[in-house]
Design a protein around this motif. Structure first.
Motif, short mmCIF file in Angstrom:
data_model
loop_
_atom_site.label_atom_id
_atom_site.label_comp_id
_atom_site.label_asym_id
_atom_site.label_seq_id
_atom_site.Cartn_x
_atom_site.Cartn_y
_atom_site.Cartn_z
N LEU A 1 -2.79 9.61 9.06
CA LEU A 1 -3.85 9.19 8.15
C LEU A 1 -3.39 8.03 7.28
CD1 LEU A 1 -5.23 12.68 6.99
CD2 LEU A 1 -6.40 11.00 8.44
N ALA A 2 -2.14 8.08 6.82
CA ALA A 2 -1.61 6.98 6.02
C ALA A 2 -1.59 5.68 6.81
CB ALA A 2 -0.20 7.32 5.52
N GLN A 3 -1.32 5.76 8.10
CA GLN A 3 -1.27 4.56 8.94
C GLN A 3 -2.64 3.94 9.14
OE1 GLN A 3 0.93 6.23 12.30
NE2 GLN A 3 2.75 5.05 11.72
N THR A 4 -3.69 4.76 9.02
CA THR A 4 -5.04 4.19 9.14
C THR A 4 -5.36 3.26 7.97
OG1 THR A 4 -6.09 6.05 7.99
CG2 THR A 4 -5.84 6.23 10.39
N ILE B 1 10.77 8.94 -0.95
CA ILE B 1 9.99 7.77 -0.57
C ILE B 1 10.21 7.50 0.92
CG2 ILE B 1 9.57 5.32 -0.97
CD1 ILE B 1 10.66 5.66 -3.77
N TYR B 2 9.12 7.55 1.67
CA TYR B 2 9.16 7.24 3.09
C TYR B 2 8.50 5.89 3.33
CZ TYR B 2 10.48 12.11 3.95
OH TYR B 2 11.13 13.31 3.96
N GLN B 3 9.12 5.06 4.15
CA GLN B 3 8.59 3.73 4.45
C GLN B 3 8.25 3.63 5.93
OE1 GLN B 3 11.05 0.45 3.25
NE2 GLN B 3 9.89 -1.05 4.45
N ASP B 4 7.08 3.05 6.20
CA ASP B 4 6.66 2.81 7.58
C ASP B 4 7.25 1.47 8.04
OD1 ASP B 4 5.46 2.55 10.01
OD2 ASP B 4 3.40 2.75 9.29
N THR B 5 8.22 1.54 8.89
CA THR B 5 8.90 0.32 9.35
C THR B 5 8.08 -0.46 10.35
OG1 THR B 5 10.03 1.63 11.05
CG2 THR B 5 11.19 1.33 8.94
N SER B 6 6.98 0.12 10.82
CA SER B 6 6.16 -0.59 11.81
C SER B 6 5.13 -1.51 11.14
CB SER B 6 5.43 0.41 12.71
OG SER B 6 4.48 1.17 11.96
N VAL B 7 4.97 -1.40 9.81
CA VAL B 7 4.03 -2.22 9.08
C VAL B 7 4.77 -3.38 8.43
CG1 VAL B 7 2.33 -2.31 7.21
CG2 VAL B 7 2.51 -0.27 8.64
N TYR B 8 4.31 -4.59 8.64
CA TYR B 8 4.98 -5.78 8.11
C TYR B 8 4.88 -5.78 6.58
CZ TYR B 8 6.16 -10.66 7.23
OH TYR B 8 6.74 -11.82 6.78
N ILE B 9 6.02 -5.97 5.91
CA ILE B 9 6.05 -5.89 4.47
C ILE B 9 6.57 -7.19 3.84
CG2 ILE B 9 8.43 -5.06 4.15
CD1 ILE B 9 7.29 -3.04 2.12
N MET C 1 0.85 -1.19 0.00
CA MET C 1 0.00 0.00 0.00
C MET C 1 0.89 1.24 0.00
SD MET C 1 -3.17 1.14 0.07
CE MET C 1 -4.17 -0.19 0.75
N ALA C 2 0.62 2.15 -0.93
CA ALA C 2 1.44 3.36 -1.03
C ALA C 2 0.56 4.57 -1.29
CB ALA C 2 2.48 3.21 -2.15
N VAL C 3 0.94 5.68 -0.71
CA VAL C 3 0.23 6.94 -0.90
C VAL C 3 1.00 7.76 -1.93
CG1 VAL C 3 -0.62 9.04 0.21
CG2 VAL C 3 -0.53 6.89 1.50
N PHE C 4 0.33 8.12 -3.02
CA PHE C 4 0.97 8.84 -4.12
C PHE C 4 0.37 10.25 -4.23
CE2 PHE C 4 1.93 4.52 -5.31
CZ PHE C 4 3.16 4.60 -5.96
N PRO C 5 1.14 11.19 -4.80
CA PRO C 5 0.58 12.52 -5.09
C PRO C 5 -0.34 12.46 -6.29
CG PRO C 5 2.86 12.38 -5.84
CD PRO C 5 2.58 11.11 -5.09
N LYS C 6 -1.08 13.52 -6.49
CA LYS C 6 -2.15 13.60 -7.49
C LYS C 6 -1.68 13.22 -8.89
CE LYS C 6 -5.27 17.07 -9.55
NZ LYS C 6 -5.73 18.48 -9.46
N GLU C 7 -0.52 13.72 -9.31
CA GLU C 7 -0.09 13.54 -10.69
C GLU C 7 0.23 12.10 -11.05
OE1 GLU C 7 3.57 14.97 -8.31
OE2 GLU C 7 1.42 15.37 -8.42
N MET C 8 0.29 11.20 -10.06
CA MET C 8 0.61 9.80 -10.33
C MET C 8 -0.59 8.87 -10.24
SD MET C 8 4.30 9.21 -8.50
CE MET C 8 5.78 9.94 -9.17
#
Length: 253
Positions: A206-209, A243-251, A152-159
């Motif tokens: 919000l991204a973590q939700t 690119i920022y990665q949430d290390t608390s979420v299992y990947i 799951m990734a959060v992208f800006p509008k243009e993408m």
């Protein structure tokens, strides 16, 4: 309603010359074409479509269901190009001698000058790759994909319009629906990502939700807040995006 019908038709006509040739073709085929199947395809069906299209009652019914954004697509059903080509070949076959070659040349010239260069449109730009999408989307998706699972990734509008075209393995908490104004979609995370200043104290919770593994932000925007406070760490810079990665979420798998 009539103004909407007329303006959509004018937009469909473009320079107007092709539609002028099409109307002449309809007149020619009405008197010259004897094959009943061809008359149904090139005359009867298009005429019914035009009658329906220019009928305000029919337009109001369609508009109530899908809006004017879809209504002009009725005109796509008109066999404009096919009818012009068919009539041109039909006339060519009836002409004898060298005149047929002059007619072929004249037809090609008329079709050419009747349009405009499609590549001059602001909606077209030179493709950056074989996928016909921004190279940044390709590079970022390749960088964050994990073989055998979705991320799951959060992208800006243009993408937003390109990610799902490139890969089904990169999911987003919101997508193209945010770009269609008539759908009136709302998402606080999207609003925060499109702000002039990116407030990580708003974006990252919000991204973590959505259990987002990654948040991609343009490097040309100012950022406030400490991403590491929320477990997000900067892992890469690609094509002008961080690119920022949430290390608390299992990947893993």
């Amino acid at each position: 309603m009539w103004d909407m019908i007329r303006s959509l038709f004018q937009g469909f006509m473009g320079t107007g010359l092709i539609m002028g040739w099409y109307l002449l073709v309809l007149i020619y085929l009405w008197f010259a074409e004897k094959d009943r199947r061809m008359r149904v395809l090139f005359l009867y069906v298009p005429l019914v479509l035009l009658i329906l299209y220019f009928n305000p009652l029919f337009a109001r019914l369609i508009y109530a269901g899908v809006g004017d954004e879809i209504y002009y697509r009725i005109l796509w059903l008109l066999p404009v190009t096919i009818a012009i080509a068919y009539a041109t070949v039909s006339i060519y076959g009836r002409i004898k001698g060298r005149k047929k070659y002059w007619f072929a040349l004249l037809s090609a010239v008329l079709v050419t000058v009747s349009g405009s260069c499609v590549y001059a449109s602001p909606h077209f730009q030179r493709a950056e790759n074989l996928y016909h999408m921004p190279q940044a989307v390709v590079d970022i998706c390749d960088a964050i994909q994990v073989e055998g699972r979705e991320v799951m990734a959060v992208f800006p509008k243009e993408m937003l319009s390109y990610v799902r075209q490139y890969t089904p393995l990169v999911c987003m908490p919101y997508g193209r629906e945010m770009l269609v104004s008539r759908w009136n979609m709302e998402n606080p995370l999207y609003d925060a990502m499109e702000a002039e200043v990116l407030d990580m104290d708003v974006i990252l919770p919000l991204a973590q939700t959505y259990s987002s593994h990654f948040v991609i932000v343009p490097e040309n925007k100012m950022i406030t807040g400490d991403p590491e406070q929320y477990g997000f760490f900067l892992i890469d810079h690609i094509d002008g995006y961080a690119i920022y990665q949430d290390t608390s979420v299992y990947i893993g798998l």
